[in-house]
Write a protein that holds these residues in place. Structure first.
Motif, PDB file in Angstrom:
ATOM      1  N   MET A  46       0.851  -1.180   0.000  1.00  0.00           N
ATOM      2  CA  MET A  46       0.000   0.000   0.000  1.00  0.00           C
ATOM      3  C   MET A  46       0.892   1.237   0.000  1.00  0.00           C
ATOM      4  O   MET A  46       1.847   1.312   0.746  1.00  0.00           O
ATOM      5  CB  MET A  46      -0.868  -0.041   1.260  1.00  0.00           C
ATOM      6  CG  MET A  46      -2.106   0.769   1.144  1.00  0.00           C
ATOM      7  SD  MET A  46      -3.243   0.620   2.536  1.00  0.00           S
ATOM      8  CE  MET A  46      -3.277  -1.073   2.942  1.00  0.00           C
ATOM      9  N   HIS A  47       0.586   2.195  -0.845  1.00  0.00           N
ATOM     10  CA  HIS A  47       1.469   3.351  -0.969  1.00  0.00           C
ATOM     11  C   HIS A  47       1.079   4.517  -0.069  1.00  0.00           C
ATOM     12  O   HIS A  47       1.788   5.509  -0.033  1.00  0.00           O
ATOM     13  CB  HIS A  47       1.566   3.813  -2.420  1.00  0.00           C
ATOM     14  CG  HIS A  47       0.338   4.486  -2.942  1.00  0.00           C
ATOM     15  ND1 HIS A  47      -0.650   3.798  -3.563  1.00  0.00           N
ATOM     16  CD2 HIS A  47      -0.052   5.769  -2.919  1.00  0.00           C
ATOM     17  CE1 HIS A  47      -1.610   4.633  -3.908  1.00  0.00           C
ATOM     18  NE2 HIS A  47      -1.270   5.826  -3.541  1.00  0.00           N
ATOM     19  N   PHE A  48      -0.018   4.409   0.685  1.00  0.00           N
ATOM     20  CA  PHE A  48      -0.381   5.489   1.605  1.00  0.00           C
ATOM     21  C   PHE A  48       0.555   5.473   2.802  1.00  0.00           C
ATOM     22  O   PHE A  48       0.828   4.422   3.362  1.00  0.00           O
ATOM     23  CB  PHE A  48      -1.824   5.326   2.105  1.00  0.00           C
ATOM     24  CG  PHE A  48      -2.870   5.403   1.030  1.00  0.00           C
ATOM     25  CD1 PHE A  48      -3.064   6.579   0.320  1.00  0.00           C
ATOM     26  CD2 PHE A  48      -3.649   4.313   0.730  1.00  0.00           C
ATOM     27  CE1 PHE A  48      -4.024   6.655  -0.670  1.00  0.00           C
ATOM     28  CE2 PHE A  48      -4.614   4.378  -0.260  1.00  0.00           C
ATOM     29  CZ  PHE A  48      -4.805   5.545  -0.960  1.00  0.00           C
ATOM     30  N   ASP A  49       1.038   6.650   3.185  1.00  0.00           N
ATOM     31  CA  ASP A  49       1.870   6.698   4.383  1.00  0.00           C
ATOM     32  C   ASP A  49       0.991   6.454   5.620  1.00  0.00           C
ATOM     33  O   ASP A  49      -0.240   6.440   5.539  1.00  0.00           O
ATOM     34  CB  ASP A  49       2.649   8.018   4.472  1.00  0.00           C
ATOM     35  CG  ASP A  49       1.755   9.231   4.614  1.00  0.00           C
ATOM     36  OD1 ASP A  49       0.759   9.200   5.357  1.00  0.00           O
ATOM     37  OD2 ASP A  49       2.066  10.253   3.975  1.00  0.00           O
ATOM     38  N   GLN A  50       1.633   6.259   6.742  1.00  0.00           N
ATOM     39  CA  GLN A  50       0.908   5.899   7.967  1.00  0.00           C
ATOM     40  C   GLN A  50      -0.118   6.955   8.378  1.00  0.00           C
ATOM     41  O   GLN A  50      -1.223   6.623   8.809  1.00  0.00           O
ATOM     42  CB  GLN A  50       1.891   5.650   9.111  1.00  0.00           C
ATOM     43  CG  GLN A  50       2.775   4.428   8.892  1.00  0.00           C
ATOM     44  CD  GLN A  50       1.963   3.152   8.784  1.00  0.00           C
ATOM     45  OE1 GLN A  50       1.033   2.925   9.544  1.00  0.00           O
ATOM     46  NE2 GLN A  50       2.308   2.312   7.820  1.00  0.00           N
ATOM     47  N   ARG A  51       0.220   8.224   8.261  1.00  0.00           N
ATOM     48  CA  ARG A  51      -0.725   9.288   8.627  1.00  0.00           C
ATOM     49  C   ARG A  51      -1.963   9.264   7.745  1.00  0.00           C
ATOM     50  O   ARG A  51      -3.087   9.417   8.217  1.00  0.00           O
ATOM     51  CB  ARG A  51      -0.049  10.658   8.528  1.00  0.00           C
ATOM     52  CG  ARG A  51       0.923  10.934   9.635  1.00  0.00           C
ATOM     53  CD  ARG A  51       1.469  12.364   9.526  1.00  0.00           C
ATOM     54  NE  ARG A  51       2.703  12.447  10.244  1.00  0.00           N
ATOM     55  CZ  ARG A  51       3.914  12.301   9.716  1.00  0.00           C
ATOM     56  NH1 ARG A  51       4.060  12.099   8.430  1.00  0.00           N
ATOM     57  NH2 ARG A  51       4.982  12.379  10.459  1.00  0.00           N
ATOM     58  N   THR A  52      -1.738   9.081   6.448  1.00  0.00           N
ATOM     59  CA  THR A  52      -2.868   9.032   5.515  1.00  0.00           C
ATOM     60  C   THR A  52      -3.741   7.819   5.798  1.00  0.00           C
ATOM     61  O   THR A  52      -4.972   7.921   5.823  1.00  0.00           O
ATOM     62  CB  THR A  52      -2.352   9.006   4.057  1.00  0.00           C
ATOM     63  OG1 THR A  52      -1.546  10.154   3.837  1.00  0.00           O
ATOM     64  CG2 THR A  52      -3.507   8.977   3.072  1.00  0.00           C
ATOM     65  N   GLN A  53      -3.120   6.673   6.034  1.00  0.00           N
ATOM     66  CA  GLN A  53      -3.893   5.474   6.365  1.00  0.00           C
ATOM     67  C   GLN A  53      -4.740   5.691   7.617  1.00  0.00           C
ATOM     68  O   GLN A  53      -5.926   5.336   7.652  1.00  0.00           O
ATOM     69  CB  GLN A  53      -2.962   4.282   6.578  1.00  0.00           C
ATOM     70  CG  GLN A  53      -2.334   3.765   5.309  1.00  0.00           C
ATOM     71  CD  GLN A  53      -1.447   2.576   5.562  1.00  0.00           C
ATOM     72  OE1 GLN A  53      -1.745   1.718   6.395  1.00  0.00           O
ATOM     73  NE2 GLN A  53      -0.335   2.506   4.835  1.00  0.00           N
ATOM     74  N   ARG A  54      -4.143   6.289   8.633  1.00  0.00           N
ATOM     75  CA  ARG A  54      -4.868   6.554   9.885  1.00  0.00           C
ATOM     76  C   ARG A  54      -6.045   7.503   9.634  1.00  0.00           C
ATOM     77  O   ARG A  54      -7.155   7.266  10.095  1.00  0.00           O
ATOM     78  CB  ARG A  54      -3.920   7.125  10.938  1.00  0.00           C
ATOM     79  CG  ARG A  54      -4.573   7.301  12.304  1.00  0.00           C
ATOM     80  CD  ARG A  54      -3.592   7.691  13.424  1.00  0.00           C
ATOM     81  NE  ARG A  54      -2.679   8.757  13.074  1.00  0.00           N
ATOM     82  CZ  ARG A  54      -1.359   8.596  12.868  1.00  0.00           C
ATOM     83  NH1 ARG A  54      -0.801   7.409  12.969  1.00  0.00           N
ATOM     84  NH2 ARG A  54      -0.601   9.621  12.551  1.00  0.00           N
TER      85      ARG A  54
END
Length: 125
Positions: free
Chosen positions: A1-9
């Motif tokens: 998954m290419h979303f960074d952790q902040r975006t995923q959260r």
């Protein structure tokens, strides 16, 4: 998954589940790959293109370029590569196909600008 952790959260906080995030991520990857293929095809089909690039050695409003090749690679949501003309080339950092049969590329050194390319000068008018 290419979303960074902040975006995923943040996406989870608005109600998306991990499977949703994975599906969106895969859709983005597929879209970038499709755009890269379409951009390469645009340049492969033409021996000459015109641009809205300002060039010191050209007095034409929309300079003409003899096309050699566009070679792109993708990784997740990134597109990078090299655009080669007959006597020069530029690093490509991103691109998209536009609705009027033209394309737009973000060129790195030595251009450092977003440049639109078309099959003819009339497309710019």
């Amino acid at each position: 998954m290419h979303f960074d952790q902040r975006t995923q959260r943040a996406l989870r906080e608005v109600g998306l589940e991990t499977d949703d995030l994975r599906a969106v991520s895969e859709a983005v990857v597929e879209a970038v790959e499709a755009d890269a293929a379409a951009l390469e095809e645009f340049f492969a089909e033409r021996e000459t293109v015109y641009s809205d690039m300002e060039m010191a050695h050209s007095s034409a409003e929309y300079p003409e370029h003899a096309v050699e090749s566009l070679d792109l690679t993708t990784h997740a949501d990134e597109m990078r590569g090299w655009l080669r003309f007959d006597t020069w080339g530029a690093y490509v950092e991103d691109g998209r196909v536009l609705d009027d049969d033209s394309v737009e590329l973000t060129l790195g050194p030595p251009i450092h600008d977003r440049v639109r390319f078309a099959p003819d000068r009339e497309t710019f008018r």
